[in-house]
Write a protein that holds these residues in place. Structure first.
Motif, PDB file in Angstrom:
ATOM      1  N   PRO A  52       0.821  -1.220   0.000  1.00 26.16           N
ATOM      2  CA  PRO A  52       0.000   0.000   0.000  1.00 26.16           C
ATOM      3  C   PRO A  52       0.850   1.263   0.000  1.00 26.16           C
ATOM      4  CG  PRO A  52       0.103  -0.905   2.212  1.00 26.16           C
ATOM      5  CD  PRO A  52       0.855  -1.862   1.336  1.00 26.16           C
ATOM      6  N   LEU A  53       0.310   2.313  -0.596  1.00 26.63           N
ATOM      7  CA  LEU A  53       0.934   3.625  -0.525  1.00 26.63           C
ATOM      8  C   LEU A  53       0.541   4.308   0.781  1.00 26.63           C
ATOM      9  CD1 LEU A  53       0.220   4.840  -4.172  1.00 26.63           C
ATOM     10  CD2 LEU A  53       2.425   4.095  -3.252  1.00 26.63           C
ATOM     11  N   PRO A  54       1.364   5.261   1.260  1.00 31.66           N
ATOM     12  CA  PRO A  54       0.976   6.000   2.469  1.00 31.66           C
ATOM     13  C   PRO A  54      -0.369   6.695   2.278  1.00 31.66           C
ATOM     14  CG  PRO A  54       3.272   6.425   1.885  1.00 31.66           C
ATOM     15  CD  PRO A  54       2.672   5.680   0.736  1.00 31.66           C
ATOM     16  N   ILE A  55      -1.150   6.700   3.310  1.00 28.73           N
ATOM     17  CA  ILE A  55      -2.440   7.394   3.388  1.00 28.73           C
ATOM     18  C   ILE A  55      -3.526   6.734   2.522  1.00 28.73           C
ATOM     19  CG2 ILE A  55      -3.671   9.583   3.230  1.00 28.73           C
ATOM     20  CD1 ILE A  55      -1.416   9.546   5.287  1.00 28.73           C
ATOM     21  N   ILE A  56      -3.268   6.567   1.213  1.00 32.85           N
ATOM     22  CA  ILE A  56      -4.335   6.107   0.330  1.00 32.85           C
ATOM     23  C   ILE A  56      -4.383   4.588   0.189  1.00 32.85           C
ATOM     24  CG2 ILE A  56      -4.324   8.249  -0.972  1.00 32.85           C
ATOM     25  CD1 ILE A  56      -2.863   6.780  -3.215  1.00 32.85           C
ATOM     26  N   GLY A  57      -3.342   3.892   0.624  1.00 29.46           N
ATOM     27  CA  GLY A  57      -3.343   2.437   0.538  1.00 29.46           C
ATOM     28  C   GLY A  57      -3.289   1.953  -0.904  1.00 29.46           C
ATOM     29  N   ASN A  58      -4.175   1.026  -1.250  1.00 27.68           N
ATOM     30  CA  ASN A  58      -4.199   0.430  -2.598  1.00 27.68           C
ATOM     31  C   ASN A  58      -5.305   0.993  -3.484  1.00 27.68           C
ATOM     32  OD1 ASN A  58      -3.534  -2.380  -0.675  1.00 27.68           O
ATOM     33  ND2 ASN A  58      -2.046  -1.674  -2.187  1.00 27.68           N
ATOM     34  N   VAL A  59      -5.806   2.166  -3.126  1.00 33.69           N
ATOM     35  CA  VAL A  59      -6.937   2.741  -3.853  1.00 33.69           C
ATOM     36  C   VAL A  59      -6.672   2.815  -5.350  1.00 33.69           C
ATOM     37  CG1 VAL A  59      -8.213   4.885  -4.235  1.00 33.69           C
ATOM     38  CG2 VAL A  59      -7.925   4.026  -1.918  1.00 33.69           C
ATOM     39  N   LEU A  60      -5.466   3.189  -5.738  1.00 37.58           N
ATOM     40  CA  LEU A  60      -5.156   3.378  -7.150  1.00 37.58           C
ATOM     41  C   LEU A  60      -5.091   2.061  -7.918  1.00 37.58           C
ATOM     42  CD1 LEU A  60      -2.420   6.172  -6.933  1.00 37.58           C
ATOM     43  CD2 LEU A  60      -4.877   6.429  -7.266  1.00 37.58           C
ATOM     44  N   GLU A  61      -4.930   0.951  -7.220  1.00 40.94           N
ATOM     45  CA  GLU A  61      -4.810  -0.350  -7.874  1.00 40.94           C
ATOM     46  C   GLU A  61      -6.147  -1.063  -8.042  1.00 40.94           C
ATOM     47  OE1 GLU A  61      -1.317  -2.704  -6.310  1.00 40.94           O
ATOM     48  OE2 GLU A  61      -1.289  -1.046  -4.889  1.00 40.94           O
ATOM     49  N   LEU A  62      -7.172  -0.588  -7.333  1.00 41.07           N
ATOM     50  CA  LEU A  62      -8.458  -1.280  -7.333  1.00 41.07           C
ATOM     51  C   LEU A  62      -9.445  -0.637  -8.294  1.00 41.07           C
ATOM     52  CD1 LEU A  62      -9.020  -1.859  -3.498  1.00 41.07           C
ATOM     53  CD2 LEU A  62      -7.958  -3.390  -5.158  1.00 41.07           C
ATOM     54  N   PRO A  80      -5.576 -17.501  -2.236  1.00 43.23           N
ATOM     55  CA  PRO A  80      -6.994 -17.352  -1.884  1.00 43.23           C
ATOM     56  C   PRO A  80      -7.255 -16.538  -0.618  1.00 43.23           C
ATOM     57  CG  PRO A  80      -6.223 -19.540  -1.300  1.00 43.23           C
ATOM     58  CD  PRO A  80      -5.097 -18.890  -2.041  1.00 43.23           C
ATOM     59  N   VAL A  81      -6.217 -16.289   0.176  1.00 42.48           N
ATOM     60  CA  VAL A  81      -6.351 -15.425   1.358  1.00 42.48           C
ATOM     61  C   VAL A  81      -5.372 -14.269   1.169  1.00 42.48           C
ATOM     62  CG1 VAL A  81      -6.262 -15.274   3.875  1.00 42.48           C
ATOM     63  CG2 VAL A  81      -6.869 -17.445   2.776  1.00 42.48           C
ATOM     64  N   LEU A  82      -5.894 -13.089   0.872  1.00 37.38           N
ATOM     65  CA  LEU A  82      -5.021 -11.960   0.550  1.00 37.38           C
ATOM     66  C   LEU A  82      -5.494 -10.710   1.268  1.00 37.38           C
ATOM     67  CD1 LEU A  82      -6.338  -9.878  -2.005  1.00 37.38           C
ATOM     68  CD2 LEU A  82      -6.553 -12.202  -2.877  1.00 37.38           C
ATOM     69  N   SER A  83      -4.676  -9.685   1.240  1.00 38.94           N
ATOM     70  CA  SER A  83      -5.022  -8.440   1.921  1.00 38.94           C
ATOM     71  C   SER A  83      -4.893  -7.262   0.979  1.00 38.94           C
ATOM     72  CB  SER A  83      -4.128  -8.222   3.145  1.00 38.94           C
ATOM     73  OG  SER A  83      -2.777  -8.030   2.749  1.00 38.94           O
ATOM     74  N   VAL A  84      -5.713  -6.241   1.219  1.00 39.75           N
ATOM     75  CA  VAL A  84      -5.616  -4.956   0.538  1.00 39.75           C
ATOM     76  C   VAL A  84      -5.804  -3.878   1.596  1.00 39.75           C
ATOM     77  CG1 VAL A  84      -6.442  -5.775  -1.695  1.00 39.75           C
ATOM     78  CG2 VAL A  84      -8.079  -4.935  -0.009  1.00 39.75           C
ATOM     79  N   GLN A  85      -5.490  -2.659   1.225  1.00 43.65           N
ATOM     80  CA  GLN A  85      -5.670  -1.560   2.170  1.00 43.65           C
ATOM     81  C   GLN A  85      -6.334  -0.396   1.449  1.00 43.65           C
ATOM     82  OE1 GLN A  85      -2.367  -0.710   4.839  1.00 43.65           O
ATOM     83  NE2 GLN A  85      -2.776   1.492   4.709  1.00 43.65           N
ATOM     84  N   LEU A  86      -7.452   0.073   1.994  1.00 46.81           N
ATOM     85  CA  LEU A  86      -8.142   1.249   1.482  1.00 46.81           C
ATOM     86  C   LEU A  86      -8.006   2.356   2.512  1.00 46.81           C
ATOM     87  CD1 LEU A  86     -11.414  -0.209  -0.091  1.00 46.81           C
ATOM     88  CD2 LEU A  86      -9.241   0.296  -1.181  1.00 46.81           C
TER      89      LEU A  86
END
Length: 505
Positions: A52-62, A80-86
């Protein structure tokens, strides 16, 4: 006395705004760094995912309009078990039927909570059944299931209401005289009338302004809650509260909807006879008067308002959307429609379709199941949150983590469905043409948070669908291009389309 020229004042204001913005960014970066340091141990051995990027997380990738699509692609890399950050919120995504079953059945106690979503938490708080947690959720779900059964869910009494309502819908569609129509509010209203009968012992005409308004509010919120803007609001609520946008429409819709329910139960409370309880709302109001600790703590007005709203929205939206998918798919695949009609003629004839016919109609049953699977009505599922620290498949998922058990991944699981991205009723038929179940068919989810109205929805889908195809042959408007791409929203609904309902002699 001298004063600054207008231009200088504007420049000064701009400079002050810029300083404020830079100061705000600095504070956010500082807090993010502090939070990162504090949570490094907390998220040790967390499921893998894109950095993830600082502050915005993975917003740009989703793909914020259809995040389930991105999740499926990420699972090819991270498993099958993964994480993302918004924003600053870490989330876990579960892909594939086996993974979802393992979490929601084998580790059910750890995945029972709902996350606190900023866009709805302000107004709904921890009330009702859909988004509540803890003891309140347990009490409301237990009461809802038992009371829905008491007032006919899964029984002949409610089946008769569905049969009557299906006939009303047929008469409404006949008024179009085979001409094209694309307004499906009558289907929404017919489905809504079933849950309204259980909740309020009432039926609305299809053009009643009250039911039209309630349906418009529900449909608007379902569409908006699945929008990128609302996903951003839930990730950055402090920032988004300063901005205009759809979240303000949702707040207004929820307030208006809850106010209607409040006025309704206030009127019904005056007519209440605890010895002659007529419906779900009467049963709740009667519980209020018991005077024991549970009734005082849980059976209060705020819980009633949100609970009735939850049941109305859930009882209408997904079933009506599934029926609309059914009509679209029948005009897209007329040979399948013909096979269903042949089976209806052979088994039912001109009699009214009833649930007892379903066992004798394997092809129709398979088609209805495939409509639900292909329609993929709630692709991302309603999110869960871990109710405790959970060790799952070698990863540590801390308490309070948002979890998406991706129903889309189960309904498209290649291990269970031969042609996962095609409409193929044979998914639910064996080599002899008998109906066969698939354990990966979980459109209502599974486990302790599965849909409370599943039994009712299955009955509605069979009776409405078979009644419609018994009475009409559905055709596309000549020259129309039929698009099976879902429209955007919290649920997958068909793109707007027109249809011709030709009465069958």
């Amino acid at each position: 006395m001298s004063c600054l020229p207008f231009l200088d004042f504007a420049q000064l204001t701009f400079t002050m705004d810029l300083v404020t913005l830079l100061l705000l960014v600095t504070i956010i970066l500082f807090l993010a760094n502090v939070l990162k340091n504090q949570t490094q141990g907390k998220y040790k051995n967390f499921p893998p995912g894109p950095k993830p990027l600082p502050i915005i997380g993975n917003v740009l990738e989703l793909d914020m309009s259809k995040p389930h699509k991105t999740f499926m692609e990420l699972s090819k890399t991270y498993g099958p078990v993964l994480s993302v950050q918004l924003g600053m919120r870490k989330m876990v995504v579960l892909c594939g039927y086996e993974t979802i079953k393992d979490a929601l059945i084998n580790h059910s106690e750890g995945f029972t909570d709902r996350p606190v979503e900023p866009v709805t938490a302000k107004l709904l708080k921890n009330n009702g059944i859909a988004s509540s947690n803890g003891e309140n959720w347990k009490v409301m779900r237990r009461f809802s299931l038992s009371t829905l059964r008491d007032y006919g869910m899964g029984r002949k009494t409610i089946e008769n209401k569905i049969i009557e309502e299906a006939e009303c819908l047929v008469q409404k569609i006949k008024t179009f005289e085979g001409k094209p129509f694309g307004n499906f509010t009558s289907i929404n209203a017919a489905v809504a009338n079933i849950i309204v009968a259980i909740l309020l012992s009432k039926r609305f005409d299809y053009d009643d302004p009250t039911i039209l308004k309630l349906m418009a509010i529900v449909n608007s919120n379902v569409r908006l809650l699945g929008s990128p803007w609302i996903r951003l609001y839930n990730s950055f609520p402090l920032l988004m509260d300063w901005l205009p946008g759809p979240h303000r429409t949702i707040f207004g819709n929820i307030r208006e909807f809850l106010e209607f329910i409040k006025l309704t139960f206030t009127k019904q409370k005056k007519e209440l006879d605890v010895n002659d309880q007529r419906n779900f709302m009467d049963a709740f109001l009667a519980k209020q008067q018991e005077g024991n600790p549970e009734s005082t703590k849980f059976f209060h007005n705020e819980n009633l308002i949100v609970l009735v709203g939850n049941l109305f929205a859930a009882g209408m939206e997904t079933t009506a959307t599934t029926l609309k998918w059914g009509l679209l798919l029948m005009i897209k695949y007329p040979e399948i429609q013909q096979k269903v009609q042949d089976e209806i003629e052979r088994v039912i004839g001109s009699a009214q379709p009833q649930m007892e016919h379903r066992k004798q109609m394997p092809y129709t049953d398979a088609v209805i199941h495939e409509i639900q699977r292909f329609g993929d009505i709630v692709p991302s599922n309603l999110p869960r949150a871990t109710s405790e620290d959970v060790t799952f498949r070698g990863y540590l998922i801390p308490k309070g983590t948002i979890v998406f058990p991706l129903l889309h991944s189960a309904l498209r699981d290649k291990a269970y469905f031969k042609k996962p991205y095609e409409f193929y009723p044979e998914h639910f038929l064996d080599s002899k043409g008998n109906f066969k179940k698939s354990e990966a068919f979980i459109p209502f989810s599974i486990g302790k948070r599965s849909c409370a109205g599943e039994t009712l929805a299955k009955m509605e889908l069979f009776v409405f669908f078979t009644t419609l195809l018994q009475n009409f042959t559905f055709q596309p408007v000549p020259g129309a291009k039929l698009d099976l791409t879902p429209s955007l929203g919290l649920t997958n609904s068909p793109q707007p389309f027109e249809i011709c309902a030709i009465p069958r002699s």
